[in-house]
Design a protein around this motif. Structure first.
Motif, short mmCIF file in Angstrom:
data_model
loop_
_atom_site.label_atom_id
_atom_site.label_comp_id
_atom_site.label_asym_id
_atom_site.label_seq_id
_atom_site.Cartn_x
_atom_site.Cartn_y
_atom_site.Cartn_z
N ASP A 173 1.33 -1.42 0.01
CA ASP A 173 0.06 0.13 0.13
C ASP A 173 0.64 1.12 0.18
N THR A 174 0.61 2.10 -0.81
CA THR A 174 1.75 2.93 -1.63
C THR A 174 0.53 4.68 -0.43
N SER A 175 -0.51 4.55 -0.17
CA SER A 175 -1.04 5.67 -0.42
C SER A 175 -0.99 6.57 0.90
N TRP A 176 0.41 6.16 2.00
CA TRP A 176 0.24 7.42 3.01
C TRP A 176 1.71 7.60 2.49
N VAL A 177 2.41 6.73 2.20
CA VAL A 177 3.92 7.15 1.55
C VAL A 177 4.04 9.08 0.92
N THR A 178 3.17 9.56 -0.32
CA THR A 178 3.51 11.17 -0.40
C THR A 178 2.98 11.44 0.94
N LYS A 179 1.92 11.83 1.41
CA LYS A 179 1.11 12.37 2.63
C LYS A 179 1.60 12.03 4.32
N TYR A 180 2.48 10.88 4.42
CA TYR A 180 2.97 10.40 5.70
C TYR A 180 4.55 9.94 5.81
N ASN A 181 4.73 9.86 4.68
CA ASN A 181 6.04 8.24 4.59
C ASN A 181 6.07 7.52 4.74
N VAL A 182 4.78 6.85 4.85
CA VAL A 182 4.79 5.41 5.38
C VAL A 182 4.47 4.90 5.02
N PHE A 183 4.84 3.39 4.61
CA PHE A 183 5.45 2.60 3.40
C PHE A 183 4.42 1.26 4.09
N VAL A 184 3.08 0.68 4.08
CA VAL A 184 2.71 -0.01 4.59
C VAL A 184 3.40 -2.04 3.57
N PHE A 185 3.75 -2.59 4.41
CA PHE A 185 4.37 -3.82 3.90
C PHE A 185 4.00 -4.97 4.53
N GLU A 186 3.57 -6.13 3.58
CA GLU A 186 3.29 -7.21 4.24
C GLU A 186 4.83 -8.06 4.13
N VAL A 187 4.21 -8.51 5.25
CA VAL A 187 5.73 -9.96 5.77
C VAL A 187 5.55 -11.05 4.98
N VAL A 188 6.50 -11.50 3.62
CA VAL A 188 5.96 -12.71 2.92
C VAL A 188 6.92 -13.83 3.40
N LYS A 189 7.64 -13.97 4.08
CA LYS A 189 8.87 -14.61 4.51
C LYS A 189 9.75 -14.24 6.38
N ALA A 190 9.29 -15.01 7.23
CA ALA A 190 9.71 -15.00 7.80
C ALA A 190 11.33 -15.96 8.60
N HIS A 191 12.49 -15.46 8.96
CA HIS A 191 13.47 -15.85 9.11
C HIS A 191 13.87 -15.79 10.58
N VAL A 192 13.08 -16.60 11.56
CA VAL A 192 13.32 -16.02 13.15
C VAL A 192 14.41 -17.56 13.80
N ALA A 193 16.10 -17.07 15.18
CA ALA A 193 16.61 -17.47 15.50
C ALA A 193 16.25 -18.19 16.65
N THR A 194 16.25 -19.64 16.57
CA THR A 194 15.45 -20.17 18.04
C THR A 194 16.05 -20.19 18.94
N LYS A 195 16.65 -19.19 19.26
CA LYS A 195 17.44 -19.34 20.66
C LYS A 195 17.88 -17.73 20.72
N PRO A 196 17.30 -16.94 21.85
CA PRO A 196 16.95 -17.03 22.76
C PRO A 196 15.90 -17.13 22.37
N LYS A 197 14.96 -17.51 23.37
CA LYS A 197 13.18 -17.55 23.32
C LYS A 197 12.45 -16.02 23.53
N THR A 198 13.61 -15.64 24.04
CA THR A 198 13.14 -13.69 24.51
C THR A 198 13.97 -13.20 24.00
N PRO A 199 14.98 -12.58 22.86
CA PRO A 199 15.80 -11.84 22.92
C PRO A 199 15.92 -10.41 23.65
N LYS A 200 16.75 -9.72 23.81
CA LYS A 200 16.96 -8.52 24.43
C LYS A 200 17.35 -7.91 23.18
N THR A 201 16.16 -6.76 23.30
CA THR A 201 16.28 -5.93 21.98
C THR A 201 16.46 -4.12 22.37
N ILE A 202 16.79 -3.95 21.00
CA ILE A 202 17.04 -2.46 21.74
C ILE A 202 15.98 -1.28 21.51
#
Length: 186
Positions: A130-159
């Motif tokens: 969806d590009t309808s918000w790009v011009t007005k708000y610089n907001v891009f709407v993405f669909e996640v089509v493939k996900a790769h996630v580490a198996t450990k740790p279960k709960t990562p320490k994120t910033i």
């Protein structure tokens, strides 16, 4: 619990309390150009399909790469990459190759041309839907089509960015409220 004592607060800084989630690194590619940008302004928009809204300033080098290619990878770094995450955010892909400058490994994605960042805990391959918000708000709407996630740790320490150069770290899972959680209310 007693009420909190409160004081007036500048409205332009409310984001310091409402930042939506962890800092991510967005990798993009168009033709021979690739880049990585640090981003904190993103939001989940839908469960199925998995939609993510991302605010990318039109002044940012990644803006045109993403707009023209209509895809990217949203990479989730952990605290061990914190210094690189900040340095990436304080530099421009117009001036340097960030993969080389920050010693990060670009891996081939399965469904998009933008590279994965191997050192990140998770990589989400995204297509612009969806590009309808790009011009007005610089907001891009993405669909996640493939996900790769580490198996450990279960709960990562994120910033998480709080504004004005302040960060906080998440990663401690709590089960205290699990019995109260009602998924049907979502």
């Amino acid at each position: 619990m007693s009420p909190y004592r409160k004081a007036d607060f500048p409205v332009h800084n409310v984001r310091r309390f409402l930042e939506p989630g962890p800092i991510v690194l967005v990798s993009s590619a168009h033709r021979e150009q690739i880049n990585i940008m640090t981003m904190g302004w993103h939001m989940m928009m839908e469960f199925q399909p998995s939609l993510i809204g991302c605010c990318i300033s039109s002044a940012n080098y990644s803006f045109d790469l993403v707009r023209k290619s209509r895809q990217c990878v949203i990479n989730l770094p952990t605290t061990d990459l914190a210094e690189k995450v900040v340095r990436i955010g304080n530099s421009s892909g117009r001036d340097i190759d960030k993969f080389t400058a920050f010693d990060l490994t670009a891996e081939r994605a399965q469904t998009v041309a933008a590279p994965l960042i191997a050192e990140c805990y998770a990589n989400f391959e995204c297509r612009l839907v969806d590009t309808s918000w790009v011009t007005k708000y610089n907001v891009f709407v993405f669909e996640v089509v493939k996900a790769h996630v580490a198996t450990k740790p279960k709960t990562p320490k994120t910033i998480h960015y709080r504004g004005d150069g302040e960060f906080m770290i998440s990663g401690k899972e709590t089960r205290k409220f699990r019995k109260l959680f009602r998924p049907e209310m979502l």
